[in-house]
Write an enzyme that holds these catalytic residues in place. Structure first.
Site, PDB file in Angstrom:
ATOM      1  N   GLU A  47     102.132  77.909  91.412  1.00  0.00           N
ATOM      2  CA  GLU A  47     103.607  77.917  91.419  1.00  0.00           C
ATOM      3  C   GLU A  47     104.190  78.436  92.738  1.00  0.00           C
ATOM      4  O   GLU A  47     105.293  78.062  93.115  1.00  0.00           O
ATOM      5  CB  GLU A  47     104.133  78.768  90.260  1.00  0.00           C
ATOM      6  CG  GLU A  47     104.204  78.034  88.939  1.00  0.00           C
ATOM      7  CD  GLU A  47     105.213  76.874  88.941  1.00  0.00           C
ATOM      8  OE1 GLU A  47     106.307  77.022  89.503  1.00  0.00           O
ATOM      9  OE2 GLU A  47     104.882  75.822  88.373  1.00  0.00           O
ATOM     10  N   HIS A  77     103.033  77.879  95.817  1.00  0.00           N
ATOM     11  CA  HIS A  77     103.088  76.716  96.707  1.00  0.00           C
ATOM     12  C   HIS A  77     104.186  75.747  96.252  1.00  0.00           C
ATOM     13  O   HIS A  77     104.933  75.213  97.070  1.00  0.00           O
ATOM     14  CB  HIS A  77     101.768  75.935  96.659  1.00  0.00           C
ATOM     15  CG  HIS A  77     100.559  76.702  97.106  1.00  0.00           C
ATOM     16  ND1 HIS A  77      99.544  77.030  96.244  1.00  0.00           N
ATOM     17  CD2 HIS A  77     100.196  77.186  98.324  1.00  0.00           C
ATOM     18  CE1 HIS A  77      98.586  77.672  96.903  1.00  0.00           C
ATOM     19  NE2 HIS A  77      98.956  77.801  98.172  1.00  0.00           N
ATOM     20  N   GLN A 109      90.523  80.536 110.616  1.00  0.00           N
ATOM     21  CA  GLN A 109      91.198  81.758 110.178  1.00  0.00           C
ATOM     22  C   GLN A 109      90.325  82.615 109.253  1.00  0.00           C
ATOM     23  O   GLN A 109      90.773  83.640 108.758  1.00  0.00           O
ATOM     24  CB  GLN A 109      92.545  81.444 109.530  1.00  0.00           C
ATOM     25  CG  GLN A 109      92.480  80.788 108.165  1.00  0.00           C
ATOM     26  CD  GLN A 109      93.842  80.311 107.720  1.00  0.00           C
ATOM     27  OE1 GLN A 109      94.443  79.431 108.328  1.00  0.00           O
ATOM     28  NE2 GLN A 109      94.361  80.897 106.652  1.00  0.00           N
ATOM     29  N   GLN A 148     106.778  84.529 101.469  1.00  0.00           N
ATOM     30  CA  GLN A 148     106.906  85.945 101.823  1.00  0.00           C
ATOM     31  C   GLN A 148     105.704  86.739 101.304  1.00  0.00           C
ATOM     32  O   GLN A 148     105.440  87.842 101.759  1.00  0.00           O
ATOM     33  CB  GLN A 148     108.215  86.463 101.206  1.00  0.00           C
ATOM     34  CG  GLN A 148     108.701  87.758 101.769  1.00  0.00           C
ATOM     35  CD  GLN A 148     108.895  87.688 103.278  1.00  0.00           C
ATOM     36  OE1 GLN A 148     109.512  86.756 103.787  1.00  0.00           O
ATOM     37  NE2 GLN A 148     108.349  88.660 103.979  1.00  0.00           N
ATOM     38  N   LYS A 149     104.961  86.165 100.378  1.00  0.00           N
ATOM     39  CA  LYS A 149     103.714  86.775  99.887  1.00  0.00           C
ATOM     40  C   LYS A 149     102.818  87.161 101.072  1.00  0.00           C
ATOM     41  O   LYS A 149     102.151  88.180 101.064  1.00  0.00           O
ATOM     42  CB  LYS A 149     103.029  85.775  98.959  1.00  0.00           C
ATOM     43  CG  LYS A 149     101.534  85.818  98.882  1.00  0.00           C
ATOM     44  CD  LYS A 149     101.105  86.784  97.840  1.00  0.00           C
ATOM     45  CE  LYS A 149      99.614  86.909  97.626  1.00  0.00           C
ATOM     46  NZ  LYS A 149      98.708  86.228  98.485  1.00  0.00           N
ATOM     47  N   ASP A 150     102.784  86.276 102.090  1.00  0.00           N
ATOM     48  CA  ASP A 150     102.011  86.554 103.303  1.00  0.00           C
ATOM     49  C   ASP A 150     102.998  86.999 104.385  1.00  0.00           C
ATOM     50  O   ASP A 150     103.256  86.277 105.355  1.00  0.00           O
ATOM     51  CB  ASP A 150     101.244  85.304 103.723  1.00  0.00           C
ATOM     52  CG  ASP A 150     100.259  84.873 102.647  1.00  0.00           C
ATOM     53  OD1 ASP A 150      99.177  85.454 102.584  1.00  0.00           O
ATOM     54  OD2 ASP A 150     100.605  83.992 101.837  1.00  0.00           O
ATOM     55  N   VAL A 175     106.297  84.319  94.456  1.00  0.00           N
ATOM     56  CA  VAL A 175     106.289  83.953  93.031  1.00  0.00           C
ATOM     57  C   VAL A 175     105.178  84.750  92.348  1.00  0.00           C
ATOM     58  O   VAL A 175     104.068  84.851  92.876  1.00  0.00           O
ATOM     59  CB  VAL A 175     106.054  82.433  92.863  1.00  0.00           C
ATOM     60  CG1 VAL A 175     105.975  82.060  91.387  1.00  0.00           C
ATOM     61  CG2 VAL A 175     107.177  81.648  93.550  1.00  0.00           C
ATOM     62  N   SER A 216      98.182  83.776  93.767  1.00  0.00           N
ATOM     63  CA  SER A 216      97.323  83.514  94.918  1.00  0.00           C
ATOM     64  C   SER A 216      96.179  82.629  94.467  1.00  0.00           C
ATOM     65  O   SER A 216      95.694  82.775  93.333  1.00  0.00           O
ATOM     66  CB  SER A 216      96.753  84.834  95.449  1.00  0.00           C
ATOM     67  OG  SER A 216      95.656  84.586  96.303  1.00  0.00           O
TER      68      SER A 216
END
Ligand code: AMP
Length: 283
Positions: free
Chosen positions: A35, A37, A61, A149-151, A177, A186
């Protein structure tokens, strides 16, 4: 929805769209969609004419001992979800497309912004992120690009890179979310055992408690950090990577809370590394 593997085809379709006056919205992901994404895709769908989503598990990465090979993938399910969200183009290149033999060019935001927080334990991570995001920005040339904003550190680093390298792209940061119990969504949550999944709720709870403390008047960074760390240390099998309170834009350490702040944590639970954060304006 069209699925595209080749950059030539992607460029061709996008230049046609641009010529016909369409605005392009771009959501870069590593797939195994959830959700979080989908919320970015919905926002892009609302704000732009043509929505491009990339799915690419970017090897540059990941550090040598990280979870590149184990990273969860489910292209069929991802495809269904993107169709439901009315995505126009799904770009799913393979590694050789983006990093052909002889590849040696990297884009790096230098200094404390990429060395602090996640940069301490993941020294090559942000260089990999800014390299792949620059490549994708060149290929897609979107008007707007959407990030979670999670990251939070990733968003700050990408905004810095876009300013520094004159990318004419509006970088849009979208809210985190969460699962109903508060855990930030995640792709890596899929690694958690039942017990760890249950205990993981403490991370977001500790962050919300910290926000309450600040809303009630707490201004000392150390007190806030000690509270969060104490809560997380009580989880069996949890190891704190960091608990930090920093300036939301520069990510620089602050002693006394003022203006826009980011409260961020990274925790290893079993073998799974989880990150979460809260951004707020000090009242
Ligand atoms: P990833 O596939 O993990 O690289 O994430 C792709 C994009 O989705 C990044 O911009 C992430 O910040 C964003 N994202 C991941 N999880 C969430 C979430 N729980 N809420 C909002 N955005 C998210």
């Amino acid at each position: 929805m069209q699925t595209i593997e080749s950059k030539e085809k992607l460029r061709h379709l996008l230049s046609e769209a641009r010529r016909s006056g369409k605005t392009i919205g771009f959501v870069p992901t590593m797939g195994f969609l959830h959700e979080g994404h989908l919320s970015l895709m919905r926002r892009a769908r609302r704000e732009t004419d043509l929505v491009v989503v990339s799915i690419f598990v970017n090897p540059t990465q990941f550090g040598p001992n990280e979870d590149l090979d184990a990273y969860p993938r489910d292209i069929d399910r991802d495809t269904e979800l993107m169709i439901k969200e009315k995505v126009d183009l799904a770009y799913m290149p393979n590694v050789e497309q983006l990093y052909p033999e002889g590849y040696t060019t990297y884009v790096e935001v230098t200094g404390p912004m990429t060395q602090a927080l996640c940069g301490k334990s993941r020294p090559v991570h942000f260089r990999g992120v800014t390299t792949i995001v620059s490549k994708l920005f060149h290929l897609v040339a979107p008007h707007k690009a959407y990030f979670g904003q999670k990251d939070a550190q990733q968003v700050a680093v990408i905004k810095r890179m876009a300013r520094d390298l004159d990318f004419d792209i509006d970088i849009v940061a979208c809210p985190t979310v969460r699962e109903p119990d508060g855990l930030a969504m995640s792709s890596r949550n899929a690694y958690l055992s039942t017990d760890h999944r249950r205990d993981a709720v403490v991370i977001s709870k500790a962050l919300f408690e910290a926000r309450n403390m600040i809303e009630k008047g707490e201004r000392q960074t150390g007190t806030v950090i000690r509270h969060i760390a104490g809560r997380i240390e009580a989880i069996p099998d949890a190891t704190i990577d960091y608990v930090a309170v920093v300036d939301a834009d520069t990510l620089a350490d602050i002693e006394t809370l003022q203006r826009d702040i980011l409260i961020a944590v990274a925790v290893k639970l079993g073998g799974t590394r989880l990150i979460d954060n809260i951004q707020m304006t000090t009242p």
